[in-house]
Every structure is written in C-alpha cells, then in structure tokens.
Motif scaffolding. Structure first.
Motif, mmCIF file in Angstrom:
data_model
loop_
_atom_site.group_PDB
_atom_site.id
_atom_site.type_symbol
_atom_site.label_atom_id
_atom_site.label_comp_id
_atom_site.label_asym_id
_atom_site.label_seq_id
_atom_site.Cartn_x
_atom_site.Cartn_y
_atom_site.Cartn_z
ATOM 1 N N VAL A 151 0.835 -1.205 0.000
ATOM 2 C CA VAL A 151 0.000 0.000 0.000
ATOM 3 C C VAL A 151 0.871 1.256 0.000
ATOM 4 C CG1 VAL A 151 -1.676 1.340 1.329
ATOM 5 C CG2 VAL A 151 -1.982 -1.124 1.071
ATOM 6 N N SER A 152 1.860 1.300 0.869
ATOM 7 C CA SER A 152 2.713 2.491 0.932
ATOM 8 C C SER A 152 3.502 2.676 -0.358
ATOM 9 C CB SER A 152 3.660 2.396 2.125
ATOM 10 O OG SER A 152 4.465 1.232 2.057
ATOM 11 N N THR B 66 -0.015 13.175 -0.106
ATOM 12 C CA THR B 66 0.074 11.736 -0.344
ATOM 13 C C THR B 66 1.254 11.122 0.406
ATOM 14 O OG1 THR B 66 1.203 12.287 -2.428
ATOM 15 C CG2 THR B 66 -1.123 11.693 -2.559
ATOM 16 N N THR B 67 2.350 11.870 0.523
ATOM 17 C CA THR B 67 3.483 11.366 1.305
ATOM 18 C C THR B 67 3.130 11.268 2.780
ATOM 19 O OG1 THR B 67 5.033 12.367 -0.274
ATOM 20 C CG2 THR B 67 5.907 11.727 1.865
ATOM 21 N N PHE C 67 3.617 7.620 4.497
ATOM 22 C CA PHE C 67 4.770 7.420 5.382
ATOM 23 C C PHE C 67 4.438 6.624 6.646
ATOM 24 C CE2 PHE C 67 7.753 8.862 8.713
ATOM 25 C CZ PHE C 67 8.935 8.434 8.141
ATOM 26 N N PRO C 68 3.337 6.905 7.368
ATOM 27 C CA PRO C 68 3.032 6.063 8.541
ATOM 28 C C PRO C 68 2.808 4.603 8.184
ATOM 29 C CG PRO C 68 1.776 8.095 8.603
ATOM 30 C CD PRO C 68 2.400 8.020 7.249
ATOM 31 N N LEU C 69 2.185 4.336 7.027
ATOM 32 C CA LEU C 69 1.997 2.947 6.598
ATOM 33 C C LEU C 69 3.336 2.284 6.307
ATOM 34 C CD1 LEU C 69 -1.043 3.346 4.159
ATOM 35 C CD2 LEU C 69 -1.062 2.356 6.453
ATOM 36 N N PHE C 70 4.229 3.031 5.679
ATOM 37 C CA PHE C 70 5.553 2.492 5.389
ATOM 38 C C PHE C 70 6.311 2.212 6.676
ATOM 39 C CE2 PHE C 70 10.046 3.275 3.936
ATOM 40 C CZ PHE C 70 10.159 2.099 3.215
ATOM 41 N N VAL D 156 14.953 8.927 3.855
ATOM 42 C CA VAL D 156 14.743 9.988 2.859
ATOM 43 C C VAL D 156 13.363 10.611 3.023
ATOM 44 C CG1 VAL D 156 14.525 10.453 0.399
ATOM 45 C CG2 VAL D 156 16.385 9.012 1.213
ATOM 46 N N TYR D 157 12.328 9.772 3.147
ATOM 47 C CA TYR D 157 10.980 10.316 3.297
ATOM 48 C C TYR D 157 10.819 11.031 4.643
ATOM 49 C CZ TYR D 157 9.242 8.081 -0.925
ATOM 50 O OH TYR D 157 9.015 7.732 -2.231
#
Length: 329
Positions: free
Chosen positions: A189-190, A237-238, A242-245, A279-280
């Motif tokens: 998803v991420s 969108t980031t 990001f929390p999902l990642f 990076v994110y």
C-alpha cells in the motif's frame, strides 16, 4: 489446499483486460493533455491577471477579471478535450474494478493473500497507485496529467504480466505466516501511494523550471498545474503513505525476529527500505521545521521515489539475501 485453476485463469484474464483498458485510458488522457492545453493556459493567464490587479490594489477576486477572449473553435476543442478526459477517467475506474477482481480471484484461487511473489506484489502496488490517483483527481485539478501516472503503471503491469509472471501456487514455507498479510500489505500500500508523490514532485520540478525559464520549457511546463497544486499533492500523499511504510518496516522487524532470530541484519532489502524511510522522513521533517516547500523538498521526494523503485526491482531481482522471494519464472 489445491489451487483453483479456473479462478486463476479468470484472474489472469482480468489482469490482462485491466492493462488493456489502462492503455486506452492513457491514450484518452494524452489527447486531453494535448488538445486541452489552450483552455488551461487561458485560465492561467486569467489567474495571473487577477494577481496583477490585486498587487496593484484591485479587488482580491478573480470573478471581476474578464477572461481572455476565446474563439469558437478553441472553445469547441477544449470542450472535446474535456469529454475525452472524462471518458479516460471512466475507463480508469473500469480498469481499477477489473484490477481489483484480478487480485481477489488470485487470492481465492490460491487460498491466501495475493501478494506472495513479484507478479502479485506488482499487481497490488499498481492497483493502489491507480486508486490513489483517482482520489487525487477528485480533489485537485490534475486529471489531464493522468496519462503520465498511468504510463509507469502500464509498464509495471506489462513487465509483471510477462517477465515476472508466476503460475498460481502456494507460497514458500518461509512465507506461510500471518505476517505476510500484515507486513507485505503495508509495504504494498505504501509503495503504491508513493508512486503518486514521486510523479507529482517530478512535475513540480518541471513546472518551477518553466517558471524560471518560460522559453526553455514552454511547450510542456505551461500545461502543468500550478506548482502550489503539485506541491500539495506530493506532500499530502506522502503524509498518508509514510506512517503505513513505517508500520510495514516495524512489522518486518518483528517478523524477522520470529523467523531468523534477530530484528535487523542489514539484509539488502532491509537496508534499502531503511534508506527510503530516512529519505521520506527527511522530506517531511524539512517541510515541517525548515519550511522547505520548494525545489529542495521536491528533490528529496524524487530521491525517495527512486530508492523505492530501486528496492522494488534491483534488490528483489538482482541481489541475493534473506528476502529473495521474487518467485520469478
């Protein structure tokens, strides 16, 4: 449990049909992008004229500004481009429905979550990317850019359906865990959502380059939405992805401890995922603290997107490590 070959075949047909529909929608969106540029440029000139009036002490409203005169042929061309764009959006929704059907049928055929190999993972990532973009174009005036989002989606689906295609089968014993549902779904998803801010940030850089040097990027830069719109798309969108990642990385560490007896081992997949996370995180941190809302933030986001793509293909297909579960062949 044995694989249901009938459902597997239906899944393959749905996947192929969805890819073909995305290609057709891509063509429609490119037509809108090409022939609807005059109307968007006229609207941009109206906004610029309004800003000039406001700066000169005029009323802060665009309704009082007389728009540039547009002849009948230009209005007709813009109207046709709008209709073609709406047809492209409808086709994209239809393709997303068939795309979802391919995922569901693959899962029913194999009696597991349908992301146990590279073919299935790419299927899931591209589906999430398309759904995310459909949400974006409902919130922002960026539908005419849909062709540039569908282009990498179509390429990924073509590569996945040809070179990376894997016959429906049970997963390896190492992947027969409930963590496959939790960890890989969060990663898919991420990764799918990250495709959207990556493309938006690239367009942001092109748009700002056009604003600095209008002659050099006159043909393409002027057709893009404003840099503010592209920046908001990339940032929002980031923020969502990001929390999902992060959750996916943490779940991977827990699964690694259960499977291999350690939370972290600097495996190539783990290392590249950590680099992408840094990076994110730097992108979001710079936006929140240093006020980097321009070119520097967009460059960081593009770097994160490049690392994500590198992690998806090179690490899975070229390097050898504990995460070598590509299932190619």
């Amino acid at each position: 449990m044995p694989v249901n070959e009938t459902l597997s075949q239906y899944s393959d047909w749905s996947y192929t049909t969805a890819t073909a529909i995305y290609v057709l929608a891509l063509v429609f969106f490119l037509i809108e992008q090409s022939f609807g540029a005059k109307g968007r440029q006229a609207a941009q000139r109206t906004r610029e004229r309004a800003r000039e009036l406001v700066g000169a002490g005029g009323p802060d409203t665009t309704e009082s500004v007389t728009p540039p005169v547009e002849n009948a042929s230009a209005r007709a061309a813009r109207g046709r481009a709008e209709r073609v764009g709406r047809m492209g959006a409808a086709l994209t929704i239809l393709g997303a429905v068939l795309h979802l059907a391919a995922l569901v049928l693959r899962g029913l055929a194999t009696h597991r979550v349908p992301w146990g190999n590279m073919y299935e993972y790419i299927m899931a990532v591209t589906f999430i990317a398309v759904v995310t973009w459909l949400v974006v174009i409902r919130k922002f005036p960026a539908r005419h850019l849909s062709g540039f989002l569908l282009l990498p989606v179509v390429i990924l689906m073509f590569v996945g359906g040809t070179m990376l295609y894997t016959v429906a089968a049970p997963v390896q014993p190492a992947l027969q865990s409930y963590w496959l549902t939790i960890h890989v779904s969060a990663a898919a998803v991420s990764s799918g959502v990250f495709l959207v801010p990556g493309v938006a940030s690239i367009f942001y850089l092109l748009r700002t380059a056009h604003e600095r040097d209008p002659k050099r990027f006159a043909r393409f830069g002027a057709r893009l939405p404003s840099s503010e719109v592209l920046d908001r798309i990339a940032y929002r969108t980031t923020v969502f992805a990001f929390p999902l990642f992060t959750f996916g990385v943490l779940c991977g560490a827990v699964w690694a401890e259960a499977a291999w007896g350690r939370f972290w081992g600097w495996d190539p997949k783990e290392t590249t995922a950590f680099i992408a996370w840094v990076v994110y995180a730097a992108y979001l941190h710079s936006r929140a603290t240093a006020g980097w809302r321009g070119t520097r933030a967009a460059v960081i986001n593009v770097v994160g997107f490049a690392v994500t793509v590198f992690n998806l293909f090179f690490v899975n297909l070229v390097t050898t490590g504990l995460h070598s579960y590509a299932g190619v062949g």
